[in-house]
Design a protein around this motif. Structure first.
Motif, short mmCIF file in Angstrom:
data_model
loop_
_atom_site.label_atom_id
_atom_site.label_comp_id
_atom_site.label_asym_id
_atom_site.label_seq_id
_atom_site.Cartn_x
_atom_site.Cartn_y
_atom_site.Cartn_z
N LEU A 30 0.84 -1.20 0.00
CA LEU A 30 0.00 0.00 0.00
C LEU A 30 0.87 1.24 0.00
N ASP A 31 0.65 2.09 -0.98
CA ASP A 31 1.36 3.36 -1.08
C ASP A 31 0.54 4.41 -0.34
N TRP A 32 0.84 4.58 0.95
CA TRP A 32 0.03 5.45 1.78
C TRP A 32 0.10 6.91 1.34
N GLU A 33 1.19 7.29 0.70
CA GLU A 33 1.30 8.65 0.21
C GLU A 33 0.36 8.91 -0.97
N ASN A 34 -0.11 7.83 -1.59
CA ASN A 34 -0.99 7.95 -2.76
C ASN A 34 -2.41 7.46 -2.45
N ARG A 35 -2.71 7.34 -1.18
CA ARG A 35 -4.03 6.86 -0.77
C ARG A 35 -5.13 7.81 -1.28
N PRO A 36 -6.18 7.28 -1.92
CA PRO A 36 -7.22 8.16 -2.47
C PRO A 36 -8.04 8.87 -1.39
N MET A 37 -8.42 10.07 -1.68
CA MET A 37 -9.33 10.81 -0.81
C MET A 37 -10.70 10.14 -0.84
N PRO A 38 -11.39 10.02 0.30
CA PRO A 38 -12.65 9.28 0.33
C PRO A 38 -13.88 10.10 -0.07
N TYR A 39 -13.68 11.29 -0.63
CA TYR A 39 -14.83 12.13 -1.00
C TYR A 39 -14.66 12.65 -2.42
N LYS A 40 -15.77 12.74 -3.12
CA LYS A 40 -15.78 13.39 -4.43
C LYS A 40 -16.20 14.83 -4.21
N LEU A 41 -15.34 15.76 -4.62
CA LEU A 41 -15.58 17.17 -4.34
C LEU A 41 -15.67 17.96 -5.64
N TYR A 42 -16.71 18.78 -5.73
CA TYR A 42 -16.91 19.70 -6.86
C TYR A 42 -16.56 21.11 -6.37
N PRO A 43 -15.36 21.62 -6.63
CA PRO A 43 -14.95 22.91 -6.07
C PRO A 43 -15.76 24.10 -6.58
N GLU A 44 -16.40 23.95 -7.76
CA GLU A 44 -17.13 25.08 -8.33
C GLU A 44 -18.60 25.11 -7.89
N VAL A 45 -19.05 24.11 -7.14
CA VAL A 45 -20.46 24.02 -6.76
C VAL A 45 -20.57 24.16 -5.25
N SER A 46 -21.26 25.20 -4.80
CA SER A 46 -21.32 25.48 -3.36
C SER A 46 -22.19 24.49 -2.60
N GLY A 47 -23.36 24.19 -3.10
CA GLY A 47 -24.20 23.18 -2.48
C GLY A 47 -25.17 23.72 -1.45
N LEU A 48 -26.15 22.90 -1.14
CA LEU A 48 -27.18 23.22 -0.16
C LEU A 48 -26.90 22.47 1.13
N ALA A 49 -26.77 23.20 2.23
CA ALA A 49 -26.54 22.58 3.53
C ALA A 49 -27.82 21.87 3.98
N LEU A 50 -27.69 20.60 4.34
CA LEU A 50 -28.83 19.82 4.80
C LEU A 50 -29.01 19.97 6.30
N PRO A 51 -30.23 19.73 6.81
CA PRO A 51 -30.47 19.89 8.25
C PRO A 51 -29.55 18.99 9.07
N ARG A 52 -28.91 19.55 10.08
CA ARG A 52 -27.99 18.78 10.92
C ARG A 52 -28.64 18.32 12.23
N ASP A 53 -29.62 19.05 12.68
CA ASP A 53 -30.29 18.70 13.94
C ASP A 53 -31.36 17.66 13.65
N LEU A 54 -30.90 16.44 13.35
CA LEU A 54 -31.81 15.38 12.92
C LEU A 54 -32.18 14.47 14.08
N SER A 55 -33.42 14.06 14.09
CA SER A 55 -33.87 13.02 14.99
C SER A 55 -33.99 11.74 14.17
N LEU A 56 -33.02 10.83 14.34
CA LEU A 56 -33.00 9.62 13.53
C LEU A 56 -34.13 8.68 13.92
N ALA A 57 -34.45 7.77 13.05
CA ALA A 57 -35.62 6.90 13.20
C ALA A 57 -35.58 6.13 14.52
#
Length: 507
Positions: A30-57
């Motif tokens: 395993l080449d730890w220096e080349n380990r892939p980032m676990p997220y796909k990020l779109y730097p040009e798209v700001s996005g909509l923040a989803l509710p964080r104060d969630l009551s899970l099922a």
């Protein structure tokens, strides 16, 4: 090379098998220096923040798993409900540092904690969210808008007019970024990507059921149309499956014009290593035309009738009530992957409940493809030995009696987890029969189904206060161990279930 050229799947499966010799002669590191980032990020798209104060099922997890197969459920898809479903499927639950490396753990288990799966949402009706195609970002709990408009018509057409997709309140599309998994598992990672998608689906279907929303899993679709919609290339990132979420929405009045999606994404690592065997397998299992899609969606696999189990060799423990155990929300937040088992017994009622909850086939466009075998090490009320689990009757059929702890540990690449757990579950499939009916697409579906069953077993085990972890295996040795009953079948996934040594041993 097309879907009906099943030599592609045969070759891929054979060349990616593990054996005692292959593991010992493997020089991969395993080449730890080349380990892939676990997220796909779109730097040009700001996005909509989803509710964080969630009551899970608060619905019991066992009840939510069972309800996940129901075709009913016309609940409203609010923004909060959608957020809970996405969080329970793939949300970021905790961060930790292991061996000098940072790990971000998510709601569903992932082989090697590499998280290759991405989720996109084609939203039609939430009442609070503009119609459009969005990408779910677990890193910051946001939806990033990729396209405006209602895309259900295009998606349904790609799936040979599947009515559930056309009338869904939203359609979720799961894809996989191969490099995240091939970094560690190389060409064999194709299997792992579908396991990971299956475990996410286990959580997703249960979370949707807790919201009163129906679901249907769709795997037969024209790959080029879905790839074009998501803006992926089918080589570095491939589409895996669709989920019709909710029902009863009006069909799209207007279909937007599909234009190329030219959005920059941040590179996952310094460089990417390609694995042609994996790419060839994915390309060979793509569906390209409406006729191909319809043929696969309508195909069925003829099952081999089994003689009734002998009463002397079968045990059918009582099941625990569906209200037993933790709620779905508590289970998902507490779930990990057990790293050490306590070498202790669980009760027969617990194992039977876990197997019953996890073994039902989902509401889907593909037929059941897998079977369930077990090595029982320590279960009160069930004799130690090798078993076949009869899903319809809930019986554990004894194939051979004996203490097989050492064999169980050996089969899962000589890991102590297999020897120390209470029961080792092995999902297997007759790949030749499946490929003959569905073509190469069956290879995807079989591993996806095994991942879904395994993910449900995780949920059920943790709901009852037990531990679970997914494992890989020596392919041919595993098939030989369960012979002659498992003649012609190939192992797809193993899940160890048992008593956790301590809560600190979960990752």
């Amino acid at each position: 090379m097309g879907n009906r050229d099943i030599e592609a799947a045969r070759t891929y499966h054979a060349t990616t098998k593990h054996s005692y010799t292959s593991v010992r002669t493997d020089g991969h590191f395993l080449d730890w220096e080349n380990r892939p980032m676990p997220y796909k990020l779109y730097p040009e798209v700001s996005g909509l923040a989803l509710p964080r104060d969630l009551s899970l099922a608060r619905v019991p997890a066992l009840e939510a798993i069972a309800a996940g197969d129901s075709p009913s459920g016309g609940g409203e898809l609010t923004l909060e409900a959608l957020t809970r479903i996405l969080f329970c499927a793939d949300g970021l639950t905790r961060r930790t540092r292991i061996g000098g490396q940072d790990y971000h753990f998510r709601a569903a288990p992932s082989a090697g904690a590499l998280y290759p799966i991405e989720i996109y949402a084609a939203v039609a009706e939430t009442g609070e969210l503009e119609q459009g195609l969005y990408h779910f970002s677990p890193a910051d709990l946001r939806l990033r808008g990729l396209r405006r408009g209602d895309w259900r018509g295009l998606i349904a057409r790609a799936a040979a007019g599947r009515p559930s997709l056309l009338r869904a309140r939203a359609v979720l599309a799961l894809s996989t970024i191969f490099w995240r998994s091939t970094w560690k598992y190389r060409a064999r990672a194709y299997r792992y990507c579908f396991w990971d998608a299956g475990t996410i689906l286990a959580n997703l279907l249960a979370a949707a059921a807790a919201e009163g929303l129906s679901t249907e899993l769709v795997t037969a679709f024209a790959d080029p149309e879905i790839e074009a919609l998501l803006g992926i290339d089918g080589e570095h990132e491939g589409a895996l499956c669709l989920v019709a979420l909710g029902s009863g929405a009006d069909a799209p009045a207007v279909e937007p014009e599909l234009r190329p999606l030219d959005l920059e994404t941040i590179p996952l690592s310094r460089e990417e290593v390609g694995y042609p065997d994996l790419v060839r397998m994915h390309q060979a299992s793509r569906l390209l035309s409406p006729d191909e899609v319809a043929a696969v969606a309508d195909a069925r696999v003829d099952s081999v009738p089994l003689p009734p189990a002998s009463p002397a060799n079968a045990v059918k423990p009582h099941l625990l009530d569906a209200s037993a155990g933790l709620s779905l929300g508590e289970t998902i937040l507490r779930r990990g992957s057990t790293r050490t088992f306590a070498h202790k017994a669980i009760r027969a009622e617990e194992l039977a409940t876990i197997m019953a909850a996890s073994s039902r086939h989902p509401r889907a466009d593909f037929p059941p493809l897998s079977d369930t075998y077990l090595i029982v090490n320590a279960v009160e009320g069930i004799e130690p030995g090798a078993y076949y689990y009869r899903r319809q009757s809930g019986e554990f059929e004894l194939l051979k009696a004996g203490n097989f702890r050492s064999e169980a540990g050996y089969l899962c690449l000589e890991q102590p987890l297999g020897a120390d757990c209470s029961a080792l579950v092995c999902y297997m499939a007759d790949l030749e029969r499946a490929l003959g009916a569905l073509g190469n697409r069956a290879y995807r579906d079989a591993h996806l189904e095994a991942g879904l069953h395994g993910g449900r077993a995780y949920l059920a085990a943790y709901a009852l206060g037990r531990g679970a972890t997914g494992l890989t295996f020596y392919d041919d040795d595993t098939a030989n161990f369960f012979a002659p009953h498992a003649a012609g079948k190939s192992p797809l996934l193993m899940v160890a279930i048992g008593v956790r040594r301590s809560s600190d041993d979960d990752t």
